[in-house]
Design a protein around this motif. Structure first.
Motif, PDB file in Angstrom:
ATOM      1  N   LEU A   5      -0.472   3.460   5.118  1.00  0.00           N
ATOM      2  CA  LEU A   5      -0.016   4.824   4.924  1.00  0.00           C
ATOM      3  C   LEU A   5      -0.868   5.511   3.862  1.00  0.00           C
ATOM      4  N   GLY A   6      -1.396   6.654   4.205  1.00  0.00           N
ATOM      5  CA  GLY A   6      -2.233   7.406   3.279  1.00  0.00           C
ATOM      6  C   GLY A   6      -3.659   6.885   3.200  1.00  0.00           C
ATOM      7  N   GLY A   7      -3.979   5.828   3.941  1.00  0.00           N
ATOM      8  CA  GLY A   7      -5.331   5.265   3.922  1.00  0.00           C
ATOM      9  C   GLY A   7      -5.667   4.544   2.633  1.00  0.00           C
ATOM     10  N   LEU A   8      -4.644   4.175   1.845  1.00  0.00           N
ATOM     11  CA  LEU A   8      -4.888   3.524   0.559  1.00  0.00           C
ATOM     12  C   LEU A   8      -4.990   2.012   0.717  1.00  0.00           C
ATOM     13  N   ASP A   9      -5.858   1.400  -0.067  1.00  0.00           N
ATOM     14  CA  ASP A   9      -5.995  -0.063  -0.138  1.00  0.00           C
ATOM     15  C   ASP A   9      -6.274  -0.705   1.214  1.00  0.00           C
ATOM     16  N   GLU A  10      -7.175  -0.117   1.982  1.00  0.00           N
ATOM     17  CA  GLU A  10      -7.466  -0.646   3.313  1.00  0.00           C
ATOM     18  C   GLU A  10      -8.024  -2.063   3.259  1.00  0.00           C
ATOM     19  N   ALA A  11      -8.979  -2.301   2.378  1.00  0.00           N
ATOM     20  CA  ALA A  11      -9.614  -3.630   2.305  1.00  0.00           C
ATOM     21  C   ALA A  11      -8.615  -4.725   1.932  1.00  0.00           C
ATOM     22  N   PRO A  12      -7.777  -4.530   0.900  1.00  0.00           N
ATOM     23  CA  PRO A  12      -6.797  -5.573   0.588  1.00  0.00           C
ATOM     24  C   PRO A  12      -5.784  -5.809   1.716  1.00  0.00           C
ATOM     25  N   VAL A  13      -5.403  -4.745   2.412  1.00  0.00           N
ATOM     26  CA  VAL A  13      -4.446  -4.892   3.515  1.00  0.00           C
ATOM     27  C   VAL A  13      -5.086  -5.670   4.666  1.00  0.00           C
ATOM     28  N   LEU A  14      -6.325  -5.338   5.003  1.00  0.00           N
ATOM     29  CA  LEU A  14      -7.025  -6.079   6.065  1.00  0.00           C
ATOM     30  C   LEU A  14      -7.197  -7.545   5.683  1.00  0.00           C
ATOM     31  N   ALA A  15      -7.501  -7.801   4.410  1.00  0.00           N
ATOM     32  CA  ALA A  15      -7.651  -9.185   3.944  1.00  0.00           C
ATOM     33  C   ALA A  15      -6.323  -9.928   4.029  1.00  0.00           C
ATOM     34  N   ALA A  16      -5.221  -9.258   3.675  1.00  0.00           N
ATOM     35  CA  ALA A  16      -3.891  -9.885   3.741  1.00  0.00           C
ATOM     36  C   ALA A  16      -3.512 -10.184   5.188  1.00  0.00           C
TER      37      ALA A  16
END
Length: 144
Positions: A65-76
């Motif tokens: 949501l909001g395009g925030l923290d994309e890299a950490p979310v993809l890694a998780a």
């Protein structure tokens, strides 16, 4: 004799299975069935899932949501791929549970790019003067 045309896009079965998997992934993420601090801290949208023709690979396009923290979310999501696959298999009745792959959804960026193009002066000028093209007489067959 009519020739058989090759399909240009995904089959109905691929689309149906992709939609079932999309709903299953979204439900797992929404309910918090996967215990991960990064996933728990974000609301994640799953706008699309695409299936391989053999239904053994599902590519889920995601956007926090909001395009925030994309890299950490993809890694998780990559870290928890096995648990997510098990949850999807439990919810969707298939012969094989598809392998899951997570990619960033870029349709929002594409929509922003198109909006920016439509707001440019050149496009605005073309949209404001449609009568100018009609008055040049080149496209009017009765003008001669």
């Amino acid at each position: 004799m009519a020739q058989k045309q090759t399909p240009t896009g995904p089959s109905q079965r691929q689309q149906r299975v992709a939609e079932l998997i999309r709903h299953a992934i979204a439900e797992v993420l929404q309910r918090g069935d996967i215990q991960d601090p990064v996933l728990s801290a974000h609301v994640i949208t799953v706008p699309e899932v695409r299936m391989s023709p053999d239904l053994k690979l599902a590519t889920a396009y995601i956007m926090p949501l909001g395009g925030l923290d994309e890299a950490p979310v993809l890694a998780a999501l990559a870290r928890n791929k096995k648990a997510l696959r098990q949850e999807v298999a439990r919810r969707v009745n298939l012969k094989y549970a598809p392998d899951l792959r997570f990619l960033r959804d870029e349709t929002f960026d594409e929509a922003d790019r198109i909006d920016a193009l439509l707001r440019t002066d050149k496009v605005r000028r073309d949209l404001e003067s449609p009568a100018a093209k009609k008055d040049d007489g080149a496209s009017d067959p009765d003008a001669a």
